[in-house]
Scaffold this motif. Sequence first.
Motif, PDB file in Angstrom:
ATOM      1  N   TYR A 123       0.856  -1.587  -0.086  1.00 32.73           N
ATOM      2  CA  TYR A 123      -0.136   0.632   0.141  1.00 32.73           C
ATOM      3  C   TYR A 123       0.657   0.763  -0.004  1.00 32.73           C
ATOM      4  O   TYR A 123       2.180   0.930   0.230  1.00 32.73           O
ATOM      5  CB  TYR A 123      -0.906   0.397   1.694  1.00 32.73           C
ATOM      6  N   GLN A 124       0.761   2.150  -0.739  1.00 28.73           N
ATOM      7  CA  GLN A 124       1.416   3.780  -0.557  1.00 28.73           C
ATOM      8  C   GLN A 124      -0.087   4.922   0.192  1.00 28.73           C
ATOM      9  O   GLN A 124      -1.287   4.427  -0.353  1.00 28.73           O
ATOM     10  CB  GLN A 124       1.786   3.980  -1.945  1.00 28.73           C
ATOM     11  N   VAL A 125       0.079   5.219   1.541  1.00 25.39           N
ATOM     12  CA  VAL A 125      -0.846   5.739   1.980  1.00 25.39           C
ATOM     13  C   VAL A 125       0.087   8.142   2.096  1.00 25.39           C
ATOM     14  O   VAL A 125       1.156   8.016   2.245  1.00 25.39           O
ATOM     15  CB  VAL A 125      -1.070   5.768   3.159  1.00 25.39           C
ATOM     16  N   THR A 126      -0.153   8.375   1.554  1.00 31.17           N
ATOM     17  CA  THR A 126       0.314  10.247   1.472  1.00 31.17           C
ATOM     18  C   THR A 126      -0.384  10.853   2.594  1.00 31.17           C
ATOM     19  O   THR A 126      -1.752  10.388   2.805  1.00 31.17           O
ATOM     20  CB  THR A 126       0.084  10.978   0.416  1.00 31.17           C
ATOM     21  N   GLN A 127       0.650  11.199   3.638  1.00 33.07           N
ATOM     22  CA  GLN A 127       0.057  12.367   5.163  1.00 33.07           C
ATOM     23  C   GLN A 127      -0.412  13.474   4.472  1.00 33.07           C
ATOM     24  O   GLN A 127       0.567  14.134   4.292  1.00 33.07           O
ATOM     25  CB  GLN A 127       0.671  11.976   5.647  1.00 33.07           C
ATOM     26  N   ARG A 128      -0.867  14.543   4.532  1.00 31.45           N
ATOM     27  CA  ARG A 128      -1.427  15.473   3.458  1.00 31.45           C
ATOM     28  C   ARG A 128      -2.485  16.231   4.466  1.00 31.45           C
ATOM     29  O   ARG A 128      -3.380  15.876   5.153  1.00 31.45           O
ATOM     30  CB  ARG A 128      -1.740  15.344   2.168  1.00 31.45           C
ATOM     31  N   ALA A 129      -2.009  18.030   4.382  1.00 36.98           N
ATOM     32  CA  ALA A 129      -3.550  18.768   4.958  1.00 36.98           C
ATOM     33  C   ALA A 129      -4.375  18.753   3.584  1.00 36.98           C
ATOM     34  O   ALA A 129      -4.507  18.555   2.052  1.00 36.98           O
ATOM     35  CB  ALA A 129      -2.669  19.957   5.012  1.00 36.98           C
ATOM     36  N   ALA A 130      -5.904  19.340   4.250  1.00 41.81           N
ATOM     37  CA  ALA A 130      -7.017  18.663   3.769  1.00 41.81           C
ATOM     38  C   ALA A 130      -8.297  19.462   3.740  1.00 41.81           C
ATOM     39  O   ALA A 130      -7.518  19.506   5.103  1.00 41.81           O
ATOM     40  CB  ALA A 130      -7.053  17.314   2.991  1.00 41.81           C
ATOM     41  N   ARG A 131      -8.648  19.934   2.847  1.00 36.09           N
ATOM     42  CA  ARG A 131     -10.284  20.444   3.734  1.00 36.09           C
ATOM     43  C   ARG A 131     -11.575  19.285   3.368  1.00 36.09           C
ATOM     44  O   ARG A 131     -11.567  18.618   2.283  1.00 36.09           O
ATOM     45  CB  ARG A 131     -10.281  21.160   3.447  1.00 36.09           C
ATOM     46  N   VAL A 132     -11.793  19.254   5.099  1.00 31.99           N
ATOM     47  CA  VAL A 132     -12.998  17.657   5.544  1.00 31.99           C
ATOM     48  C   VAL A 132     -14.184  17.863   5.605  1.00 31.99           C
ATOM     49  O   VAL A 132     -14.361  18.631   6.739  1.00 31.99           O
ATOM     50  CB  VAL A 132     -12.392  17.080   6.052  1.00 31.99           C
ATOM     51  N   ARG A 133     -15.187  17.832   4.635  1.00 31.03           N
ATOM     52  CA  ARG A 133     -16.810  18.448   5.363  1.00 31.03           C
ATOM     53  C   ARG A 133     -16.937  17.910   6.837  1.00 31.03           C
ATOM     54  O   ARG A 133     -17.490  16.789   6.303  1.00 31.03           O
ATOM     55  CB  ARG A 133     -17.029  18.497   4.194  1.00 31.03           C
ATOM     56  N   ILE A 134     -16.697  18.414   8.118  1.00 33.75           N
ATOM     57  CA  ILE A 134     -16.877  18.040   8.721  1.00 33.75           C
ATOM     58  C   ILE A 134     -18.468  17.913   9.067  1.00 33.75           C
ATOM     59  O   ILE A 134     -20.218  17.693   9.127  1.00 33.75           O
ATOM     60  CB  ILE A 134     -16.356  17.299   9.784  1.00 33.75           C
ATOM     61  N   LEU A 135     -18.941  19.246   9.328  1.00 36.15           N
ATOM     62  CA  LEU A 135     -19.606  20.676   9.888  1.00 36.15           C
ATOM     63  C   LEU A 135     -20.350  20.718   8.115  1.00 36.15           C
ATOM     64  O   LEU A 135     -20.262  20.794   7.705  1.00 36.15           O
ATOM     65  CB  LEU A 135     -19.845  21.273  10.766  1.00 36.15           C
ATOM     66  N   PRO A 136     -21.547  20.467   8.919  1.00 31.42           N
ATOM     67  CA  PRO A 136     -22.351  20.932   7.447  1.00 31.42           C
ATOM     68  C   PRO A 136     -22.022  22.390   6.891  1.00 31.42           C
ATOM     69  O   PRO A 136     -22.533  22.938   7.830  1.00 31.42           O
ATOM     70  CB  PRO A 136     -24.319  20.938   8.010  1.00 31.42           C
ATOM     71  N   GLY A 137     -22.059  22.612   5.305  1.00 31.80           N
ATOM     72  CA  GLY A 137     -21.787  23.704   5.421  1.00 31.80           C
ATOM     73  C   GLY A 137     -20.243  24.236   5.193  1.00 31.80           C
ATOM     74  O   GLY A 137     -20.279  25.508   5.344  1.00 31.80           O
ATOM     75  N   VAL A 138     -19.517  23.811   6.074  1.00 29.22           N
ATOM     76  CA  VAL A 138     -18.523  23.870   6.634  1.00 29.22           C
ATOM     77  C   VAL A 138     -17.238  22.927   6.373  1.00 29.22           C
ATOM     78  O   VAL A 138     -17.054  21.688   6.180  1.00 29.22           O
ATOM     79  CB  VAL A 138     -18.120  23.915   7.953  1.00 29.22           C
ATOM     80  N   ASP A 139     -16.148  23.496   5.386  1.00 27.32           N
ATOM     81  CA  ASP A 139     -15.341  22.285   4.805  1.00 27.32           C
ATOM     82  C   ASP A 139     -13.815  23.222   6.200  1.00 27.32           C
ATOM     83  O   ASP A 139     -13.381  23.755   6.871  1.00 27.32           O
ATOM     84  CB  ASP A 139     -14.647  23.103   3.954  1.00 27.32           C
ATOM     85  N   THR A 140     -12.899  21.729   6.892  1.00 28.65           N
ATOM     86  CA  THR A 140     -12.239  22.024   7.539  1.00 28.65           C
ATOM     87  C   THR A 140     -10.900  21.465   7.380  1.00 28.65           C
ATOM     88  O   THR A 140     -11.152  21.113   7.058  1.00 28.65           O
ATOM     89  CB  THR A 140     -13.057  20.896   9.148  1.00 28.65           C
ATOM     90  N   PRO A 141     -10.238  22.556   8.163  1.00 25.29           N
ATOM     91  CA  PRO A 141      -8.744  21.843   7.241  1.00 25.29           C
ATOM     92  C   PRO A 141      -8.173  21.348   8.375  1.00 25.29           C
ATOM     93  O   PRO A 141      -8.433  21.562   9.732  1.00 25.29           O
ATOM     94  CB  PRO A 141      -7.822  23.348   7.701  1.00 25.29           C
ATOM     95  N   MET A 142      -7.352  19.873   8.052  1.00 24.15           N
ATOM     96  CA  MET A 142      -7.265  18.939   8.530  1.00 24.15           C
ATOM     97  C   MET A 142      -5.786  18.342   8.008  1.00 24.15           C
ATOM     98  O   MET A 142      -5.480  18.459   6.883  1.00 24.15           O
ATOM     99  CB  MET A 142      -8.439  17.982   8.783  1.00 24.15           C
ATOM    100  N   TRP A 143      -5.376  17.398   9.057  1.00 27.93           N
ATOM    101  CA  TRP A 143      -3.948  16.297   8.881  1.00 27.93           C
ATOM    102  C   TRP A 143      -4.712  15.421   8.083  1.00 27.93           C
ATOM    103  O   TRP A 143      -5.410  14.731   9.287  1.00 27.93           O
ATOM    104  CB  TRP A 143      -2.557  16.157   9.294  1.00 27.93           C
ATOM    105  N   THR A 144      -4.636  15.121   6.966  1.00 24.40           N
ATOM    106  CA  THR A 144      -5.092  13.121   6.804  1.00 24.40           C
ATOM    107  C   THR A 144      -3.951  12.482   6.564  1.00 24.40           C
ATOM    108  O   THR A 144      -2.717  12.668   5.642  1.00 24.40           O
ATOM    109  CB  THR A 144      -5.891  13.873   6.301  1.00 24.40           C
TER     110      THR A 144
END
Length: 546
Positions: A90-111
Amino acid sequence: MSDPREPAGRTRSPGRRAYGVDRRRVLGIGGALGALAAGGLTTSAVLARRPAVTGAELRSAVPLPDPYRTPLPVPPVLRPVDTAGGTDRYQVTQRAARVRILPGVDTPMWTYQGAFPGPTIESRRGRPVTVTYRNELPVPTVVHLHGGRTPAASDGYPTDLVLPRGWREPMDGMRHMPGTGGMDDPRAVVTRLTRTHTFPLDQRPTLLWYHDHRMDFTAPAIWRGLAGMHVVRDDAEEALGLPAGPRELPLMITDRAFAADGSLAYPALDPTLRDRPGVPDRYLAGVLGDVILVNGAPWPVHEVDAVRYRLRILNASNARHYELEAVTDDGRRLDLVQVGADQGLLAAPVTQRVLPLAPAERYDVVVDFAAVPVGSRVRLRNRLGTGRTREVLAFRVARRATDRSRVPRVLARDLPAWHRGDAVRVRDFAFRAGRMGGGHGWLIGGRPFDPARSDVTARLGDVEVWRLIADVHHPVHLHLVGFRVLSRGGRAPLPTDAGLKDTIALRPGESAEIITRFDGYRGRYLFHCHNAEHEDMGMMANLDIV
């Protein structure tokens, strides 16, 4: 987010890992532990209060959704890039992303792979897996497969860093490790940009999880999103007839808090997570959020048939404990039939009504919705929560359906039969707050973690009994091996202690005995508290298998 009352610097002592007073004080925690540290009360007097939780809660500054409106997401299963030669790669990249957690809001996360939770890896018992992790985050990372029987070189020791591109500290010959707050480790193995972990997976089928384990910064890294699940399967388990397919649900429970702009709130002294570890005094006992997420969704709801479901439950919260119960709309509690623990299937099912769940613990339970009227709801609730944190997850029973699943009376015959008489030694460990230098910290056996020190040396193949005692809640985790719980407070183990575990939840003032056999691999491993803030503030110790 930081506390302006905190001093700007931290102290270091030459030649060994330094704990600055600013990050190691346990003064000001509040409740029982703060009184013990500041006022000199006797341990027995303070712990008689037995607080229900350990930690302080952050409050979100953004409008939060009503519970049970968001559909439950199920993390996708990652596909290997290659399967040649009997190994899944497997190959997995650790990177910053904006993730939709709360409705209508994108949350910056490390993923991992741009998602939270990261993608699930599914493996077969005894079939090796390699995972190449690529670090595209702004700080060093370490990946640990929690619960894995893993060679030491791939276990994710906290100073075995993967440095990001452009990280300027030297990689070789350094006295202070880069990105670890100035600690020393002459045995650290540091790489740049990528590292490949080898997981033989010669172990019982179970739910594992992978997460960041970087020295001093595990808590904020997990909080920002670096966690995912890994399921190990085998033919014998699949032949049992337990609920499977869409009726088997992996459930990662976490708590978080959100700032006004939808970003994650966390009280790091250094929001860049580059050099200065720690949190303000108020949060030294642990950071709690006011939003309960399941598979990254706030208080979700899942549509089910009126049949049995297998729930693979993981508490991936930093510090929050749960006592889960399944309650119908008319107030009836459904049985939680436990079939597995941290390290796989029990010998036989155990029926629970309430399931205590400490950070890093996993429970495998079957819930039968057959007697629940179609159109009604079953809520998975947290008896330790207040307000919104009492709610976790809802199931809406949508239809009648055929159910060919079963829960057999015998689940597994391969559990180890260790006895006290097999133990070659007994060890005692106290997990407590204590003084060090000019302040306070979290200690094992009266000492803070030092990677250059050997704390426990065990011979490969030896059976040992460990006696553990805690001041406040401490979920104690052993790397490499599983263990059985022999007793709590001199009495029989709890019903939820059944099976083979790798994490035991010690309650305030509680003692417990565990037994294990140190097998698998030689090398340097860890045992530590899995309250992530405690772990970052010294509550780890080295375990050398020789």
